[in-house]
Design a protein around this motif. Structure first.
Motif, PDB file in Angstrom:
ATOM      1  N   SER A 203      -7.604  34.254  -7.018  1.00  0.00           N
ATOM      2  CA  SER A 203      -7.557  35.465  -7.822  1.00  0.00           C
ATOM      3  C   SER A 203      -6.224  36.196  -7.656  1.00  0.00           C
ATOM      4  O   SER A 203      -5.867  36.604  -6.547  1.00  0.00           O
ATOM      5  CB  SER A 203      -8.704  36.399  -7.416  1.00  0.00           C
ATOM      6  OG  SER A 203      -8.513  37.691  -7.946  1.00  0.00           O
TER       7      SER A 203
ATOM      8  N   ALA B  18     -14.331  24.327  -8.648  1.00  0.00           N
ATOM      9  CA  ALA B  18     -12.888  24.124  -8.692  1.00  0.00           C
ATOM     10  C   ALA B  18     -12.180  25.167  -7.829  1.00  0.00           C
ATOM     11  O   ALA B  18     -12.614  26.317  -7.736  1.00  0.00           O
ATOM     12  CB  ALA B  18     -12.403  24.219 -10.138  1.00  0.00           C
ATOM     13  N   LYS B  19     -11.079  24.749  -7.208  1.00  0.00           N
ATOM     14  CA  LYS B  19     -10.315  25.677  -6.371  1.00  0.00           C
ATOM     15  C   LYS B  19      -9.580  26.664  -7.275  1.00  0.00           C
ATOM     16  O   LYS B  19      -8.619  26.288  -7.959  1.00  0.00           O
ATOM     17  CB  LYS B  19      -9.339  24.903  -5.489  1.00  0.00           C
ATOM     18  CG  LYS B  19     -10.016  24.078  -4.402  1.00  0.00           C
ATOM     19  CD  LYS B  19      -9.009  23.466  -3.449  1.00  0.00           C
ATOM     20  CE  LYS B  19      -8.203  22.380  -4.115  1.00  0.00           C
ATOM     21  NZ  LYS B  19      -7.327  21.663  -3.152  1.00  0.00           N
ATOM     22  N   ARG B  20     -10.047  27.899  -7.266  1.00  0.00           N
ATOM     23  CA  ARG B  20      -9.436  28.942  -8.091  1.00  0.00           C
ATOM     24  C   ARG B  20      -9.130  30.140  -7.205  1.00  0.00           C
ATOM     25  O   ARG B  20      -9.966  30.546  -6.389  1.00  0.00           O
ATOM     26  CB  ARG B  20     -10.386  29.356  -9.210  1.00  0.00           C
ATOM     27  CG  ARG B  20     -10.654  28.270 -10.239  1.00  0.00           C
ATOM     28  CD  ARG B  20     -12.004  28.470 -10.920  1.00  0.00           C
ATOM     29  NE  ARG B  20     -12.131  29.794 -11.511  1.00  0.00           N
ATOM     30  CZ  ARG B  20     -11.980  30.067 -12.806  1.00  0.00           C
ATOM     31  NH1 ARG B  20     -11.724  29.088 -13.645  1.00  0.00           N
ATOM     32  NH2 ARG B  20     -12.127  31.286 -13.270  1.00  0.00           N
TER      33      ARG B  20
ATOM     34  N   ALA C 285      -4.898  24.005  -6.785  1.00  0.00           N
ATOM     35  CA  ALA C 285      -5.657  25.193  -7.170  1.00  0.00           C
ATOM     36  C   ALA C 285      -5.076  25.786  -8.447  1.00  0.00           C
ATOM     37  O   ALA C 285      -3.947  25.528  -8.826  1.00  0.00           O
ATOM     38  CB  ALA C 285      -5.630  26.209  -6.038  1.00  0.00           C
ATOM     39  N   GLU C 286      -5.888  26.597  -9.113  1.00  0.00           N
ATOM     40  CA  GLU C 286      -5.429  27.265 -10.329  1.00  0.00           C
ATOM     41  C   GLU C 286      -5.614  28.763 -10.214  1.00  0.00           C
ATOM     42  O   GLU C 286      -6.598  29.235  -9.627  1.00  0.00           O
ATOM     43  CB  GLU C 286      -6.173  26.726 -11.548  1.00  0.00           C
ATOM     44  CG  GLU C 286      -7.658  26.947 -11.526  1.00  0.00           C
ATOM     45  CD  GLU C 286      -8.338  26.420 -12.785  1.00  0.00           C
ATOM     46  OE1 GLU C 286      -8.445  27.193 -13.749  1.00  0.00           O
ATOM     47  OE2 GLU C 286      -8.745  25.237 -12.790  1.00  0.00           O
ATOM     48  N   PRO C 287      -4.673  29.536 -10.759  1.00  0.00           N
ATOM     49  CA  PRO C 287      -4.774  31.000 -10.664  1.00  0.00           C
ATOM     50  C   PRO C 287      -5.732  31.567 -11.698  1.00  0.00           C
ATOM     51  O   PRO C 287      -5.867  31.028 -12.803  1.00  0.00           O
ATOM     52  CB  PRO C 287      -3.352  31.455 -10.929  1.00  0.00           C
ATOM     53  CG  PRO C 287      -2.768  30.398 -11.806  1.00  0.00           C
ATOM     54  CD  PRO C 287      -3.423  29.104 -11.377  1.00  0.00           C
ATOM     55  N   VAL C 288      -6.402  32.663 -11.322  1.00  0.00           N
ATOM     56  CA  VAL C 288      -7.260  33.391 -12.248  1.00  0.00           C
ATOM     57  C   VAL C 288      -6.623  34.750 -12.470  1.00  0.00           C
ATOM     58  O   VAL C 288      -6.418  35.524 -11.517  1.00  0.00           O
ATOM     59  CB  VAL C 288      -8.688  33.550 -11.677  1.00  0.00           C
ATOM     60  CG1 VAL C 288      -9.560  34.360 -12.628  1.00  0.00           C
ATOM     61  CG2 VAL C 288      -9.298  32.192 -11.388  1.00  0.00           C
TER      62      VAL C 288
ATOM     63  N   TRP D 106      -9.597  33.326  -2.633  1.00  0.00           N
ATOM     64  CA  TRP D 106     -10.385  32.313  -3.325  1.00  0.00           C
ATOM     65  C   TRP D 106     -11.566  32.919  -4.071  1.00  0.00           C
ATOM     66  O   TRP D 106     -12.262  33.788  -3.546  1.00  0.00           O
ATOM     67  CB  TRP D 106     -10.886  31.265  -2.336  1.00  0.00           C
ATOM     68  CG  TRP D 106      -9.776  30.553  -1.630  1.00  0.00           C
ATOM     69  CD1 TRP D 106      -9.385  30.719  -0.334  1.00  0.00           C
ATOM     70  CD2 TRP D 106      -8.882  29.596  -2.202  1.00  0.00           C
ATOM     71  NE1 TRP D 106      -8.307  29.919  -0.055  1.00  0.00           N
ATOM     72  CE2 TRP D 106      -7.976  29.212  -1.178  1.00  0.00           C
ATOM     73  CE3 TRP D 106      -8.751  29.019  -3.460  1.00  0.00           C
ATOM     74  CZ2 TRP D 106      -6.964  28.278  -1.392  1.00  0.00           C
ATOM     75  CZ3 TRP D 106      -7.740  28.094  -3.677  1.00  0.00           C
ATOM     76  CH2 TRP D 106      -6.864  27.736  -2.661  1.00  0.00           C
ATOM     77  N   GLU D 107     -11.785  32.461  -5.281  1.00  0.00           N
ATOM     78  CA  GLU D 107     -12.939  32.882  -6.067  1.00  0.00           C
ATOM     79  C   GLU D 107     -14.233  32.444  -5.377  1.00  0.00           C
ATOM     80  O   GLU D 107     -14.332  31.309  -4.893  1.00  0.00           O
ATOM     81  CB  GLU D 107     -12.877  32.260  -7.467  1.00  0.00           C
ATOM     82  CG  GLU D 107     -11.765  32.813  -8.339  1.00  0.00           C
ATOM     83  CD  GLU D 107     -12.156  34.131  -8.971  1.00  0.00           C
ATOM     84  OE1 GLU D 107     -12.982  34.134  -9.902  1.00  0.00           O
ATOM     85  OE2 GLU D 107     -11.616  35.172  -8.528  1.00  0.00           O
TER      86      GLU D 107
END
Length: 464
Positions: A37, A33-35, A458-461, A60-61
């Motif tokens: 940081s 998954a597009k995550r 994308a989702e933030p970490v 990107w993670e």
């Protein structure tokens, strides 16, 4: 190295540590998954990475920026008599096979060195060269476009000169890029320059980015000037520090000589306390929330540990350390992915950086002429036509008034998205500017990138 331009210094290259895969588009390396940081984005906003303008990490993670080491020669191992030839070769590599090119010309020594050499080469080879100037006004109210026009007349050059009005309200924002947040400040003007160059048929845009860092005179040249018995230059060199109220630099020059007798770790601590004091301990309030501030502090400690190893390997020489820290970690990111043309700076051509690093340190400073600003750019002067010298600025051009208007214009009044995500503390535009003049536009660049990443799915970490 591609086209003579270093992957480490201009066009970013990305690595997937999991299997060693490399790509210019980091999204092609993302396997799940597009995550992205928030901890990595924090490096752009505070502490040492912000102050020293480090090239940004990939947000990107699972992806990191590929940083191949440059094999730098020892100081004094290259011949300054070859400066013009080496720089001309760097300009040639940056031009490549372009039949039409554009130089972003500011009227200063960096961009003029690029333009002068590109002009000679393109005229000789029957290629087309144009110039673009941003019509900003410097700290004394002098218009850049007028200065450049007079300079071109002084050296009897007639070329297509395109003046971009500094009316950023009418300009579109650059498109979102998976490379990460923009690392320039006048993002709209820069994108308009790239687009205009493409519209007039150019296939490469040249600039003088990195000129100060690669060729300028920096700290800890006293010993080299003394060894060359250049007493007048040494006196001017030290006096300039004092006149600029930089007494710490004067103390650092003396400490650099005494430090040779100290153990390496003590010498390095003293070097950091004098040469890197502004970037390691800025003394200003943090814009980050507590967890991210701790992350940046931990990153800084790791960076200093790595720098100590390099310092020790170089024999604890402060001149070598100072020059290295002027070039690295300076960020030059042209954001080429998806751009209509290539963007190049001959100063950060990899072969030229190696040549420039090996020059005898004392060649970087010469107290000739009435303007101390030009003393620290002695090598630049050697790259310029003699007829141009009377028309050069005798001071570092600053566009602080225009920049402040730009900063306050482009940052919205409503709370930014990255505040809602817990990355930064609640601050309005004026609060951010009081912390640091560059901070509002960096916040804006990060904000726009995060918004684009979220729109791309994308989702933030968050920090652990």
């Amino acid at each position: 190295m591609t086209g003579g331009v270093s992957d480490a210094l201009s066009e970013p290259l990305y690595l997937r540590p999991e299997d060693g895969a490399l790509d210019r588009d980091p999204l092609r390396l993302v396997t799940s998954a597009k995550r992205f940081s928030l901890e990595r984005l924090a490096l752009l906003l505070d502490g040492l990475p912000f102050e020293a303008e480090f090239p940004p990490e990939s947000p990107w993670e699972g992806v990191v920026r590929h940083r191949p080491p440059l094999d730098l020669p020892p100081l004094g191992s290259t011949d300054d008599a070859a400066l013009g030839e080496e720089f001309a070769a760097a300009v040639s590599r940056c031009l490549g096979d372009a039949e039409s090119a554009v130089v972003l010309l500011s009227g200063g020594m960096d961009s003029w060195a690029v333009f002068a050499h590109a002009w000679r080469q393109t005229r000789r080879e029957g290629r087309r060269l144009s110039a673009v100037v941003w019509n900003l006004r410097d700290q004394f109210g002098k218009a850049t476009a007028s200065l450049v026009h007079r300079q071109l007349q002084a050296v009897d050059i007639s070329c297509d000169l395109h003046v971009l009005p500094a009316e950023w309200h009418a300009l579109p924002e650059p498109r979102w890029s998976p490379l990460g947040p923009r690392h320039d400040y006048y993002t709209r003007l820069h994108q308009a320059t790239v687009d205009h160059a493409a519209d007039i048929g150019a296939s490469v845009l040249l600039s003088g980015q990195g000129g100060d860092e690669v060729l300028g005179a920096w700290n800890h040249l006293s010993a080299s000037l003394a060894r060359g018995r250049r007493w007048r230059d040494l006196r001017s060199y030290l006096t300039s520090f004092g006149q600029a109220d930089s007494l710490v630099e004067v103390a650092g020059e003396a400490a650099a000589i005494a430090a040779r007798r100290l153990p390496p770790h003590l010498s390095f601590q003293l070097y950091v306390a004098t040469a890197l004091r502004d970037v390691v301990n800025s003394g200003r309030p943090s814009v980050l929330t507590d967890g991210y501030r701790e992350s940046v502090q931990g990153w800084t400690e790791g960076w200093l540990a790595d720098r100590f190893e390099s310092f020790r390997e170089a024999g604890g020489d402060w001149t070598t350390a100072s020059l290295r820290d002027s070039i690295f970690p300076w960020a030059y990111d042209a954001h080429p992915l998806g751009a209509p043309i290539r963007q190049r700076s001959p100063f950060v051509d990899e072969l030229f950086v190696r040549y420039a690093f090996g020059l005898p340190p004392a060649t970087r400073f010469r107290a000739e002429g009435p303007y101390p600003y030009q003393w620290y750019k002695a090598l630049h002067l050697r790259l310029l036509p003699a007829a141009l010298r009377p028309m050069l600025p005798g001071y570092k051009q600053s566009y602080s008034d225009a920049f402040r208007r730009y900063v306050l214009d482009v940052l919205p009044e409503e709370p930014p998205l990255i505040e809602e995500l817990g990355l930064i503390q609640p601050m309005d535009r004026l609060d951010l500017e009081r912390v640091h003049p560059r901070l509002p536009i960096v916040v804006r660049n990060v904000e726009r990138w995060v918004a684009g990443a979220l729109e791309a799915g994308a989702e933030p970490v968050s920090a652990a």
